[in-house]
Design a protein around this motif. Structure first.
Motif, short mmCIF file in Angstrom:
data_model
loop_
_atom_site.label_atom_id
_atom_site.label_comp_id
_atom_site.label_asym_id
_atom_site.label_seq_id
_atom_site.Cartn_x
_atom_site.Cartn_y
_atom_site.Cartn_z
N PHE A 44 51.39 46.18 35.55
CA PHE A 44 51.98 44.85 35.73
C PHE A 44 51.55 44.87 37.18
N SER A 45 50.21 44.31 37.54
CA SER A 45 50.57 43.93 38.56
C SER A 45 48.67 42.95 38.19
N SER A 46 47.93 42.04 38.62
CA SER A 46 46.99 41.37 39.45
C SER A 46 45.83 41.75 38.68
N VAL A 47 46.12 43.13 39.96
CA VAL A 47 44.79 44.16 39.74
C VAL A 47 44.15 44.22 38.25
N ASP A 69 50.44 28.10 42.48
CA ASP A 69 48.90 28.82 41.99
C ASP A 69 49.56 30.50 42.32
N LEU A 70 49.18 31.31 41.97
CA LEU A 70 49.25 32.62 41.72
C LEU A 70 48.13 33.39 42.34
N LEU A 71 48.32 33.68 43.13
CA LEU A 71 47.06 34.55 43.71
C LEU A 71 46.74 36.38 43.15
N ALA A 72 48.30 36.39 43.42
CA ALA A 72 48.07 38.10 43.28
C ALA A 72 50.03 38.75 42.82
N TYR A 73 50.00 39.55 41.98
CA TYR A 73 50.75 39.81 42.15
C TYR A 73 51.23 41.49 41.29
N CYS A 74 52.83 41.25 41.86
CA CYS A 74 52.89 42.93 42.20
C CYS A 74 54.26 43.10 41.29
N LEU A 75 54.69 44.19 40.40
CA LEU A 75 55.61 44.19 39.57
C LEU A 75 56.43 45.77 39.74
N MET A 76 56.98 46.15 40.63
CA MET A 76 57.34 47.87 40.68
C MET A 76 58.90 47.82 40.27
N ALA A 115 53.55 54.43 46.03
CA ALA A 115 54.71 54.91 45.79
C ALA A 115 54.76 55.46 44.73
N GLY A 116 53.38 56.39 44.17
CA GLY A 116 53.19 57.01 43.46
C GLY A 116 53.22 57.20 42.41
N LEU A 117 53.22 56.18 41.81
CA LEU A 117 53.40 55.44 40.16
C LEU A 117 52.31 55.33 39.18
N VAL A 118 51.22 55.53 40.38
CA VAL A 118 49.70 55.46 39.75
C VAL A 118 48.18 57.15 40.81
N LYS A 119 47.84 57.11 39.89
CA LYS A 119 46.74 57.52 40.65
C LYS A 119 45.43 55.78 41.56
N GLU A 120 45.09 55.34 40.54
CA GLU A 120 44.46 54.41 40.34
C GLU A 120 45.06 53.01 40.17
N ILE A 121 44.62 52.52 40.79
CA ILE A 121 45.48 51.26 41.43
C ILE A 121 45.27 49.90 39.81
N GLU A 122 44.33 50.44 39.06
CA GLU A 122 43.94 49.33 37.86
C GLU A 122 44.89 50.24 37.10
N ARG A 123 45.36 51.50 36.81
CA ARG A 123 45.91 51.62 35.77
C ARG A 123 48.08 51.54 35.79
N TRP A 124 48.23 50.65 36.43
CA TRP A 124 49.17 50.12 36.57
C TRP A 124 49.14 48.48 35.88
N LYS A 164 33.41 38.64 42.30
CA LYS A 164 34.22 38.54 41.08
C LYS A 164 33.92 39.57 40.09
N ASP A 165 32.82 39.83 40.88
CA ASP A 165 32.35 41.27 39.64
C ASP A 165 33.78 42.54 39.89
N GLY A 166 33.93 43.00 39.03
CA GLY A 166 35.23 44.14 38.54
C GLY A 166 35.39 45.02 39.22
N ASN A 167 33.84 46.12 39.56
CA ASN A 167 33.92 47.25 40.10
C ASN A 167 33.77 47.00 41.74
N GLU A 168 33.26 45.94 41.91
CA GLU A 168 32.98 45.34 43.72
C GLU A 168 34.71 45.33 43.67
N PHE A 169 35.34 45.05 43.08
CA PHE A 169 36.85 44.15 43.61
C PHE A 169 37.20 45.69 43.40
N LEU A 170 37.47 46.39 42.48
CA LEU A 170 38.75 47.49 42.88
C LEU A 170 37.46 48.59 43.81
#
Length: 188
Positions: free
Chosen positions: A138-141, A44-51, A127-136, A166-172
């Motif tokens: 290739f990540s489960s974010v 079961d994958l719970l989180a991932y990020c491809l850099m 890593a400076g690839l994005v300013k906001e995590i949700e912009r990446w 479970k709320d997307g905004n609270e999660f972010l």
């Protein structure tokens, strides 16, 4: 790698000599297909990020899955991806470092798994690839923020085990919080 049932693991590897492992957009998508085909039947994958030069997974072996099955799945996934990239890039040799790491997260303190979860999502921003995590992309974010259609992660298990909103905004809001270096050291 050693895997025990009902245990969470931070699994990661990077390019040999810290070199890139993803060279274009299609490479990321191809690797995601490899995750679906080889890894998800066993974990079961719970989180991932491809850099660009590494990846992170937070996963848990599925019930009744043997350790050798998971190791074989990782071996096939990484080997077949490497062969395709070597052909595409007209290169030879090892794409990934020799040993993929699987760090068992401390079970006596479930906070470490939660820290790992958020660390994985913060990687592109740090890593400076994005300013906001949700912009990446290739990540489960994006799955947890309810922004994308991709469904690689077992979100129900993550919500249950890691106290993820479970709320997307609270999660972010929670996932953007800065983690101390001391906290991060515990997941490696």
């Amino acid at each position: 790698m050693e895997f025990k049932p009902n245990t969470l693991y931070h699994v990661y590897n990077r390019g040999n000599n810290k070199q890139k492992i993803f060279f274009n957009y299609g490479n990321y998508l191809f690797f995601i297909k490899k995750i679906e085909k080889h890894l998800l039947p066993h974990c079961d994958l719970l989180a991932y990020c491809l850099m660009p030069n590494h990846f992170h997974f937070l996963n848990e072996p599925k019930e009744k899955t043997e350790e050798k099955e998971i190791n074989k799945a990782f071996q096939i996934m990484l080997s077949s991806y490497s062969q395709a990239i070597n052909k595409q890039q007209n290169r030879t040799g090892s794409l990934f470092q020799q040993h993929t790491k699987a760090k068992m997260l401390e079970t006596e303190n479930p906070l470490y798994a939660e820290i790992c979860f958020h660390y994985i999502h913060q990687n592109p921003s740090k890593a400076g690839l994005v300013k906001e995590i949700e912009r990446w992309e290739f990540s489960s974010v994006r799955e947890y923020a309810l922004l994308g259609n991709e469904k690689l992660c077992n979100q129900e298990k993550a919500h249950l085990l890691l106290n993820i909103p479970k709320d997307g905004n609270e999660f972010l809001e929670l996932s953007r919080q800065v983690l101390s270096e001391e906290m991060i050291e515990r997941i490696f």
